[in-house]
Design a protein around this motif. Structure first.
Motif, PDB file in Angstrom:
ATOM      1  N   ARG A  83       0.831  -1.226   0.000  1.00  0.00           N
ATOM      2  CA  ARG A  83       0.000   0.000   0.000  1.00  0.00           C
ATOM      3  C   ARG A  83       0.851   1.256   0.000  1.00  0.00           C
ATOM      4  N   GLU A  84       2.058   1.162   0.569  1.00  0.00           N
ATOM      5  CA  GLU A  84       2.927   2.334   0.629  1.00  0.00           C
ATOM      6  C   GLU A  84       3.608   2.633  -0.703  1.00  0.00           C
ATOM      7  N   ARG A  85       3.488   1.708  -1.637  1.00  0.00           N
ATOM      8  CA  ARG A  85       4.237   1.828  -2.887  1.00  0.00           C
ATOM      9  C   ARG A  85       3.295   1.901  -4.090  1.00  0.00           C
ATOM     10  N   PRO A  86       3.829   2.209  -5.261  1.00  0.00           N
ATOM     11  CA  PRO A  86       2.933   2.283  -6.421  1.00  0.00           C
ATOM     12  C   PRO A  86       2.211   0.962  -6.652  1.00  0.00           C
ATOM     13  N   MET A  88       1.709  -1.072  -9.017  1.00  0.00           N
ATOM     14  CA  MET A  88       2.321  -2.200  -9.716  1.00  0.00           C
ATOM     15  C   MET A  88       3.457  -2.856  -8.933  1.00  0.00           C
ATOM     16  N   TRP A  89       3.898  -2.250  -7.856  1.00  0.00           N
ATOM     17  CA  TRP A  89       5.098  -2.728  -7.168  1.00  0.00           C
ATOM     18  C   TRP A  89       5.016  -4.196  -6.778  1.00  0.00           C
ATOM     19  N   TRP A  92       5.550  -6.438  -9.763  1.00  0.00           N
ATOM     20  CA  TRP A  92       6.966  -6.447 -10.141  1.00  0.00           C
ATOM     21  C   TRP A  92       7.747  -7.432  -9.283  1.00  0.00           C
ATOM     22  N   LEU A  95       7.506 -11.178 -10.388  1.00  0.00           N
ATOM     23  CA  LEU A  95       7.739 -11.580 -11.774  1.00  0.00           C
ATOM     24  C   LEU A  95       8.691 -12.768 -11.853  1.00  0.00           C
ATOM     25  N   ALA A 125     -11.627   6.349 -15.108  1.00  0.00           N
ATOM     26  CA  ALA A 125     -10.529   5.899 -14.254  1.00  0.00           C
ATOM     27  C   ALA A 125     -10.205   4.429 -14.545  1.00  0.00           C
ATOM     28  N   LYS A 128      -8.195   4.353 -17.643  1.00  0.00           N
ATOM     29  CA  LYS A 128      -6.842   4.811 -17.353  1.00  0.00           C
ATOM     30  C   LYS A 128      -6.014   3.663 -16.760  1.00  0.00           C
ATOM     31  N   LEU A 130      -6.528   0.506 -17.285  1.00  0.00           N
ATOM     32  CA  LEU A 130      -6.267  -0.457 -18.361  1.00  0.00           C
ATOM     33  C   LEU A 130      -5.111   0.022 -19.243  1.00  0.00           C
ATOM     34  N   ARG A 135       0.560  -0.590 -20.937  1.00  0.00           N
ATOM     35  CA  ARG A 135       1.957  -0.154 -21.009  1.00  0.00           C
ATOM     36  C   ARG A 135       2.867  -1.135 -20.273  1.00  0.00           C
TER      37      ARG A 135
END
Lengths: 494, 494
Positions: A83-86, A88-89, A92, A95, A125, A128, A130, A135
C-alpha cells in the motif's frame, strides 16, 4: 466474447485420460527446454468467474509441471508494504525470472476490475488503469516475457448451481465464501466490465484466452494445450521475439465443438405467418426511425453470412420500411484503388452515418478476419490486430450513440448447394452465382473456424452479434427485423 | 521536455541560405520517390505554442515541396457533420493516401489538450483520450503510415514579446487574436498538460519532435531536416516497415547547440561560505524528513553525472543529515545475474522506498539511455523505448506521492582530467579511477549528446532534472541540498 464458452463443452473421462499422459509429458519437456535455454520467462495470469475452477487450474498446472520451476503468487488485498508503494510494485516483485514460469492467481486485472465493479472507480478511471496495464504488459513483452492470460468462464445459472452444490456437501462447503455469493449477485456487472477490460487489453503479444470452466476435463485440456502451444511456438522461433510481429495463434476448442454448430439452422416458419408479421414489423420499424429520440442516434446494420444465405433479401425487407432519405446501403466488395491507398478501416469510416440516419453494410469490415484470413490476403499479425481494431471502431460508433447491430446469417452446406443450383437454373438469378462462390464453398470448414473466432472476439454486450438460422428465409427475416426493433425500442425507451 | 527548446537556438541568414537550397532539393527528391513508390503516406502533425510559427512552418513546407502532392487540413471547432459522428471521424476523412503527404494544422491532440486546459475534462478523461489516440496511431503505424509530430515551442516571456510585437505593427496586428492572449494567460497549464500528453504518446513509431520556434531560420531548418531524415530512412528500408522494431532516429539541433553547453560550469563559491551554509541546510533537511507530513511521502534521489563529478561527495553531505533508519543508498553498477534474468527495470523497482523513507541511487535507471546507448549494449529500439518506460516508472512513483529528484552533475573535460590525475596520485583515492574511466572519457562527445537527449525526453515538471554545475564541488553540494530542501518544503507545505 463469452459465446463459445457458454455452449457446454465436455470431454469424457476416457478421452481425457488418453490425452493427459501425452500432454503432461510434452509440457514437462518444454518446461525443461525453457529452463535450459533460460532466454525468457512465462507469465500466466489466471482469472475468471468464481467457481469456474481457477484454483483447480493452478493446482493442475503445478501437478503436471515441475513445481520447483514454477513461482505461484496469489494476490489478495495489498498489505502495508504494498500500500505504501505504487500499484504495480507488488506485481513487479513476483515476476518470474528467465527460464521460469510465474503463475498469478489474481493480478493487476483483479484490482482494476473490482474497483470498477464496486464503483470505486468511474469508467474513465477504469480505462486509465487499463492503459497503465497495457503499457506494463507492452514493456514485459518487449523485454521478452511470454504473457498468457486465462479467463475461466462460467455462465450465471451454472455459477449458482456450482456454488449451491459445493455448499451442500460438508466436505466442500468451506470453499464457498461470502465473497463468492457477493460476486454472484454482481454477475452481469462483472461480466460486462470484464468484457470491456479484455477487449482493451487483448493484444497480440499478451492475448486473453477464454475457457469454458464448467467441465473440469475440458478446462484442463484446453489450458494445458494452450500452454504447450504457446511455449512450443516461442521456443521454435528462429529469430529474436518481437512483440509487434510474432503473435500467438488461436487454439481451437479442445472438444472441437464450435459455436456455430450449436445453432439449429432449420426453423419452422410458414409463409403466411411471415407475411402477417412482416407488415407489422415494418410498420414498427418505420415508426421507430421517426421517433423524436432517434434524431440523437444513428443505426448501423452489419450483414455477414454464408454465400446465398439471404442477406440481400433480408436487407430489402428492412429498407422497404425506411424513408429513402434516411438510409444508405453500402455493398462491400474488394477495395477500390483509392481505398487500398488508405489504412484499411478508412473505407468503412467514410460511410459512418450522421444522426437520425441508417447505414446498412452488405458485407463489412469483418472481411478482414474472414476472407482475408482464410484466403491469406492479410498476414496473420495483420488480421489478428483486426479484432482489436474492429472492436475499437465499433465502440467508437457506439460511444457516439450509434446503435450497432451485426448479423451472421447461417445456412447449412446442403441448403447452400440447393440454392446455388436453383440460382444457376433461374435466368434472372444467374448473375448472383459465380465461380468464386463455388471456390468459397470448398473452404467451408476454414470459414467456419474463422466465423467462430470472429464472434468470440468481437461480440460484446454493447455491440453484439446476432446469429441467425437462415435455412428458412422467412424465419431469418423476421428474426432480423425483430432484433432491430427491439434494440431500437430498448435504446429509445419507446 | 522543453529544456533544449528554451536555450535560444539561432541560425544566421547566410548559413540558412547556404543550406536551404540543398535541403529543398533533397526534400523534393524524396517527395517524388515517395509518390513514385506509392508504398506509404506521411502524416505530419503541427502543434505548439501560439506564436511559435506553426502557420509559417506549414507555409514553408508547402513552398519547399510540391504542394500538389500535399494535403493540408486545418482543424478548428468541429462542424455539424463532425459533431454528429465519433470524435476521430473528421481526422479519418483527411488522412493522406499512399505516396502523399498529409499535414494537419491542429489535430486530435488539440481536442484532447484544450479540453483539459479548459477543464472540460478531468485528468482521467484526458488520459482516456490519450489512450484512444495511442490506439489510433498504432493502427496507422501498423498500416504503414509514417507519422511525425512537431511541437513548436516558445518560452512564456518570448511568447508575450512576440504577441506584442505583432500587435504593434498594423500590418501584422490581425494575426493576434483574443484566443492567442487567452492561451498566453493559460501558458503554464498548456505547457504542463502538453508535457503529460507528449510523454504518454511519444512512441517509437510516431515520435514527438520538440523544436525551438523562436528563430525562424532555426525552426525551418530543423523541421526540414527532420522531415528529410525520416523520409530517407524509411525509403531506404530493405524490408517491410514494422512499427515495433523500426524507430526514428533522434535529430541533433540544427545549430549544434546543446543544452549542456548553456550551463556555466565554473561557479565561484568559497569554502567558508560552503561550511556555513552546509550546516544550516543539513539541519533544514533533517527537520524536513522528520516533518509529520513526510510520513505520507517518500524521497527518491537519482544521481548521474560525468565520472569524477562528485556524486559520492554530494551524497555523503545528504546522508549526514539523515537518520540511518530512514535512508538507503543504492549504488548501481552492471546488473547481477539475478537482475539480468528479469525485465530491465526490475532492479530499480525492488528498491522503491516505503512511506517516510529516502532512497538515494548512485547512478540509476538512466544507464539504459546513457552507457547502454553509447556503448551499444542495448539495441536502438530498446534504449529508445527506455525513455518511455523511464517516464512511466517515475510517474508511477510520483503518483504514489514520492518526491523524485534527478541530478546531473556536470564538469568540464579539463576539470575531469585534473581530477583523474589527482586521484591517481593520491593513495586512498586511487581505487576511484579505473581504465574504464579513461575509456569513457574518449567518448565524451557521444555522452554529451546522449545526456541532452535524456534530459529533453525525461525532464518533466512533475519529475524534473536539475543540472548542477560541478566544477566547484562546494557550489554543487549546496545547490543539490538547496534543491532537495526546497522541493520538500513545496510538497510538505513546510
Amino acid at each position: 466474447m463469452f459465446e463459445s464458452a457458454e455452449i457446454g463443452h465436455v470431454i469424457d473421462k476416457s478421452t481425457y485420460k488418453a490425452e493427459e499422459a501425452a500432454l503432461r509429458e510434452a509440457l514437462l519437456e518444454v518446461q525443461y527446454e525453457l529452463k535450459q535455454r533460460g532466454e525468457f520467462p512465462l507469465l500466466l495470469l489466471i482469472h475468471g468467474m468464481d467457481g469456474a475452477g481457477r484454483g483447480e487450474t493452478l493446482n493442475q498446472i503445478n501437478e503436471w509441471l515441475d513445481p520447483r520451476l514454477i513461482h505461484t503468487a496469489a494476490f489478495d488485498a495489498p498489505n502495508d508494504d504494498a500500500r505504501e508503494r505504487p500499484w504495480m510494485w507488488r506485481y513487479w516483485r513476483e515476476l518470474p525470472a528467465k527460464g521460469r514460469i510465474g503463475m498469478f492467481f489474481g493480478s493487476y486485472y483483479s484490482d482494476a476490475l473490482f474497483d470498477r465493479v464496486d464503483s470505486k472507480t468511474n469508467r474513465d478511471a477504469f480505462d486509465k488503469q487499463l492503459f497503465d496495464i497495457l503499457r506494463f504488459e507492452r514493456m514485459l513483452a518487449n523485454d521478452g516475457v511470454l504473457v498468457l492470460k486465462f479467463w475461466l468462464h462460467l455462465a450465471e445459472d451454472k455459477q449458482k448451481k456450482r456454488l449451491k452444490l459445493l455448499e451442500k456437501d460438508p466436505a466442500t462447503a468451506w470453499r464457498v465464501t461470502e465473497a463468492d455469493w457477493k460476486h454472484h449477485g454482481q454477475y452481469s456487472r462483472i461480466k460486462n466490465n470484464a468484457e470491456h477490460m479484455m477487449r482493451l487489453t487483448n493484444t497480440a503479444y499478451a492475448p486473453w484466452l477464454v475457457v469454458d470452466g464448467e467441465d473440469a476435463n475440458y478446462r484442463s485440456l484446453t489450458v494445458g494445450r494452450a500452454l504447450l502451444q504457446a511455449l512450443q511456438q516461442r521456443l521454435a522461433l528462429d529469430h529474436v521475439w518481437q512483440a509487434r510481429s510474432d503473435v500467438a495463434a488461436i487454439t481451437p476448442p479442445a472438444d472441437n465443438k464450435l459455436l456455430l454448430e450449436s445453432l439449429q439452422l432449420d426453423q419452422a416458419f410458414s409463409k403466411d405467418d411471415y407475411k402477417q408479421q412482416l407488415e407489422a414489423l415494418q410498420g414498427r420499424l418505420n415508426g421507430l426511425t421517426r421517433h423524436p429520440k432517434f434524431a440523437e442516434h444513428s443505426l448501423v446494420l452489419a450483414f455477414e453470412g454464408n454465400d446465398a444465405a439471404g442477406k440481400g433479401g433480408a436487407i430489402r425487407r428492412i429498407t422497404q420500411a425506411l424513408d429513402a432519405r434516411r438510409y444508405r446501403i453500402v455493398p462491400v466488395a474488394a477495395p477500390t484503388e483509392e481505398e487500398r491507398a488508405m489504412p484499411w478501416l478508412w473505407r468503412f469510416w467514410r460511410h459512418v452515418p450522421g444522426k437520425g440516419k441508417v447505414t446498412i453494410f452488405d458485407r463489412t469490415w469483418y472481411g478482414r478476419v474472414l476472407v482475408e484470413r482464410v484466403e491469406g490476403f492479410a498476414e496473420t499479425a495483420d488480421w489478428m490486430r483486426g479484432y482489436y481494431e474492429i472492436n475499437d471502431f465499433e465502440h467508437q460508433l457506439r460511444d457516439n450513440n450509434a446503435i450497432v447491430l451485426k448479423f451472421w446469417l447461417a445456412i447449412s452446406a446442403d441448403e447452400q448447394l440447393s440454392r446455388f443450383k436453383s440460382r444457376e437454373e433461374t435466368g434472372f438469378k444467374r448473375f448472383k452465382i459465380t465461380e468464386e462462390d463455388w471456390r468459397n464453398r470448398d473452404k467451408w470448414d476454414d470459414y467456419k473456424v474463422a466465423v467462430c473466432d470472429m464472434i468470440d472476439r468481437t461480440s460484446t454486450s454493447a455491440v453484439p452479434w446476432t446469429l441467425v438460422a437462415a435455412n428458412n428465409k422467412y424465419y431469418a427475416r423476421i428474426k432480423i427485423l425483430t432484433t432491430i426493433c427491439e434494440a431500437l425500442e430498448a435504446k429509445l425507451g419507446a
